[in-house]
Motif scaffolding. Structure first.
Motif, mmCIF file in Angstrom:
data_model
loop_
_atom_site.group_PDB
_atom_site.id
_atom_site.type_symbol
_atom_site.label_atom_id
_atom_site.label_comp_id
_atom_site.label_asym_id
_atom_site.label_seq_id
_atom_site.Cartn_x
_atom_site.Cartn_y
_atom_site.Cartn_z
ATOM 1 N N SER A 68 0.715 -1.271 -0.043
ATOM 2 C CA SER A 68 -0.001 0.078 0.162
ATOM 3 C C SER A 68 0.890 1.372 -0.037
ATOM 4 O O SER A 68 1.885 1.263 0.560
ATOM 5 C CB SER A 68 -0.984 0.058 1.234
ATOM 6 O OG SER A 68 -0.165 0.149 2.401
ATOM 7 N N SER A 75 -8.022 4.621 3.706
ATOM 8 C CA SER A 75 -7.200 3.302 3.779
ATOM 9 C C SER A 75 -8.144 1.977 4.053
ATOM 10 O O SER A 75 -9.471 2.235 4.277
ATOM 11 C CB SER A 75 -6.298 3.353 4.996
ATOM 12 O OG SER A 75 -6.946 3.241 6.352
ATOM 13 N N GLY A 76 -7.721 0.967 4.027
ATOM 14 C CA GLY A 76 -8.201 -0.310 4.261
ATOM 15 C C GLY A 76 -9.167 -0.353 5.666
ATOM 16 O O GLY A 76 -10.059 -1.045 6.015
ATOM 17 N N ARG A 77 -8.514 0.358 6.505
ATOM 18 C CA ARG A 77 -9.186 0.761 7.831
ATOM 19 C C ARG A 77 -10.419 1.139 7.786
ATOM 20 O O ARG A 77 -11.461 1.151 8.427
ATOM 21 C CB ARG A 77 -8.347 1.381 8.751
ATOM 22 C CG ARG A 77 -6.930 0.680 8.975
ATOM 23 C CD ARG A 77 -6.117 1.807 10.161
ATOM 24 N NE ARG A 77 -4.749 1.793 9.908
ATOM 25 C CZ ARG A 77 -3.818 2.324 10.370
ATOM 26 N NH1 ARG A 77 -4.042 3.395 11.038
ATOM 27 N NH2 ARG A 77 -2.617 2.052 10.288
ATOM 28 N N GLN A 122 -12.061 0.297 -2.150
ATOM 29 C CA GLN A 122 -11.086 0.201 -2.787
ATOM 30 C C GLN A 122 -11.662 -0.259 -4.327
ATOM 31 O O GLN A 122 -12.220 -0.958 -4.705
ATOM 32 C CB GLN A 122 -9.750 -0.852 -2.375
ATOM 33 C CG GLN A 122 -9.077 -0.466 -1.001
ATOM 34 C CD GLN A 122 -8.188 -1.389 -0.877
ATOM 35 O OE1 GLN A 122 -7.786 -2.138 -1.612
ATOM 36 N NE2 GLN A 122 -7.786 -1.122 0.339
ATOM 37 N N SER A 159 -11.737 -4.185 11.626
ATOM 38 C CA SER A 159 -12.395 -2.909 11.061
ATOM 39 C C SER A 159 -13.723 -3.066 10.305
ATOM 40 O O SER A 159 -14.548 -2.322 10.634
ATOM 41 C CB SER A 159 -11.135 -2.441 10.343
ATOM 42 O OG SER A 159 -11.623 -1.109 9.773
ATOM 43 N N SER A 187 -10.586 -6.205 6.668
ATOM 44 C CA SER A 187 -9.796 -5.249 7.182
ATOM 45 C C SER A 187 -9.460 -5.266 8.628
ATOM 46 O O SER A 187 -10.486 -5.112 9.126
ATOM 47 C CB SER A 187 -10.160 -3.890 6.517
ATOM 48 O OG SER A 187 -9.329 -3.138 6.906
ATOM 49 N N SER A 245 -8.196 -3.114 11.903
ATOM 50 C CA SER A 245 -7.915 -1.817 12.102
ATOM 51 C C SER A 245 -6.664 -1.157 12.450
ATOM 52 O O SER A 245 -6.400 -0.136 12.759
ATOM 53 C CB SER A 245 -8.866 -1.373 13.271
ATOM 54 O OG SER A 245 -8.500 -2.219 14.638
ATOM 55 N N TYR A 279 -3.160 -1.228 7.079
ATOM 56 C CA TYR A 279 -3.620 -0.924 5.679
ATOM 57 C C TYR A 279 -4.147 -1.790 4.670
ATOM 58 O O TYR A 279 -4.804 -1.647 3.739
ATOM 59 C CB TYR A 279 -2.674 0.157 4.690
ATOM 60 C CG TYR A 279 -2.473 1.200 5.629
ATOM 61 C CD1 TYR A 279 -1.360 1.409 6.274
ATOM 62 C CD2 TYR A 279 -3.077 2.582 5.649
ATOM 63 C CE1 TYR A 279 -0.819 2.578 7.118
ATOM 64 C CE2 TYR A 279 -2.956 3.814 5.989
ATOM 65 C CZ TYR A 279 -1.698 3.934 6.828
ATOM 66 O OH TYR A 279 -1.302 4.710 7.540
ATOM 67 N N LYS A 280 -3.875 -3.119 5.061
ATOM 68 C CA LYS A 280 -4.103 -3.938 3.811
ATOM 69 C C LYS A 280 -5.295 -4.966 4.077
ATOM 70 O O LYS A 280 -6.046 -4.804 5.075
ATOM 71 C CB LYS A 280 -2.853 -5.193 3.755
ATOM 72 C CG LYS A 280 -2.823 -6.200 5.159
ATOM 73 C CD LYS A 280 -1.610 -7.051 4.817
ATOM 74 C CE LYS A 280 -1.416 -7.791 5.979
ATOM 75 N NZ LYS A 280 -0.820 -7.078 7.137
ATOM 76 N N LEU A 281 -5.922 -5.393 2.991
ATOM 77 C CA LEU A 281 -7.211 -6.143 2.913
ATOM 78 C C LEU A 281 -6.801 -7.881 3.195
ATOM 79 O O LEU A 281 -5.801 -8.011 2.177
ATOM 80 C CB LEU A 281 -8.051 -5.885 2.018
ATOM 81 C CG LEU A 281 -8.531 -4.438 1.811
ATOM 82 C CD1 LEU A 281 -9.266 -4.194 0.620
ATOM 83 C CD2 LEU A 281 -9.380 -3.935 3.042
ATOM 84 N N SER A 282 -7.449 -8.757 3.757
ATOM 85 C CA SER A 282 -7.151 -10.077 3.818
ATOM 86 C C SER A 282 -8.449 -10.628 2.884
ATOM 87 O O SER A 282 -9.577 -10.404 3.196
ATOM 88 C CB SER A 282 -7.156 -10.525 5.228
ATOM 89 O OG SER A 282 -6.089 -10.270 5.752
#
Lengths: 116, 112
Positions: free
Chosen positions: A48, A98-100, A105, B31, B93, B95, B98-101
């Motif tokens: 990212s 962001s992903g949070r 996306q 998150s 996601s 918290s 930044y990444k997604l699983s």
């Protein structure tokens, strides 16, 4: 509706060669991502990018990989010396958050990278 | 390690019928949970995003549910159409990053 665009759609490269995959994210997005999907497997996070620097990277994203946002519109992924196992579909994504956060996306349609 | 498991791996349904896909996750701290639709040869497209406090969210004929206590989610497709044939991917996601699983996806085939 704005889209994430990726070029080329298919890249064939000899093992050991450098390859650059290109992406144009949606213009008002602030977060940028690269993912890969090996044929038949799940999508995997690579990296990212936010505020002109890498914010997070996975264990896949080793020293052979680099990303750059050279001109404020393009977002590139470079693989310095490709290996056979780099063959995959590479997806670029961008988002306002962001992903949070709760912002989606948006993904491009990917570049299929084939290493010979 | 954050993990997302989906079931079934694939399913075939007749046009007009309903189906439900399942997702279990172990991502922590949680998150949000997203469902994506991925057509063959295309990038994933977002269907729904749910946070901890949301139990259900709809997008047309797609309805997602979330039980954050049991760490389970489902995606219900109502009155399926041929264009619903795709892979449906559960994405979670955390918290603290930044990444997604991503889950491995459920491949849905709708037949006339």
């Amino acid at each position: 509706e704005p889209e994430v665009t990726q070029t080329p759609s298919h890249q064939v490269t000899q093992m050991g060669q450098e390859v650059i995959l290109r992406c144009v994210p949606i213009s008002n997005h602030l977060y940028f991502y690269w993912y890969r999907q090996i044929l038949g497997q799940k999508v995997e996070f690579l990296v990212s990018f936010y505020n002109n620097e890498i914010s997070e990277k996975s264990e896949i994203f080793d020293d052979q990989f680099s990303v750059e946002r050279p001109d404020g519109s393009n977002f590139t992924l470079k693989i310095r010396s490709t290996k056979l196992e780099d063959s995959a579909m590479y997806f670029c994504a961008s988002g306002q958050g962001s992903g949070r956060g709760n912002q989606p996306q948006h993904f491009g349609d990917g570049t299929r990278l084939s290493i010979l | 390690k954050n993990q997302v498991e989906q079931s079934p791996q694939s399913l075939i349904i007749l046009e007009g019928k309903n189906c439900t896909l399942q997702c279990n996750y172990t991502v922590s701290p949680f998150s949000n949970l997203r469902w994506y639709k991925q057509d063959t040869g295309r990038g994933p497209v977002s269907l729904t995003i749910m946070t901890f406090s949301e139990n259900t969210k709809s997008n047309g004929r797609y309805t997602a549910t979330l039980d954050a206590d049991t760490k389970q989610s489902s995606l219900h497709i109502t009155a399926s159409q041929l264009s619903d044939s795709a892979s449906y991917i559960c994405v979670v996601s955390a918290s603290d990053d930044y990444k997604l699983s991503f889950g491995a996806g459920t491949t849905v085939t709708v037949r006339a």
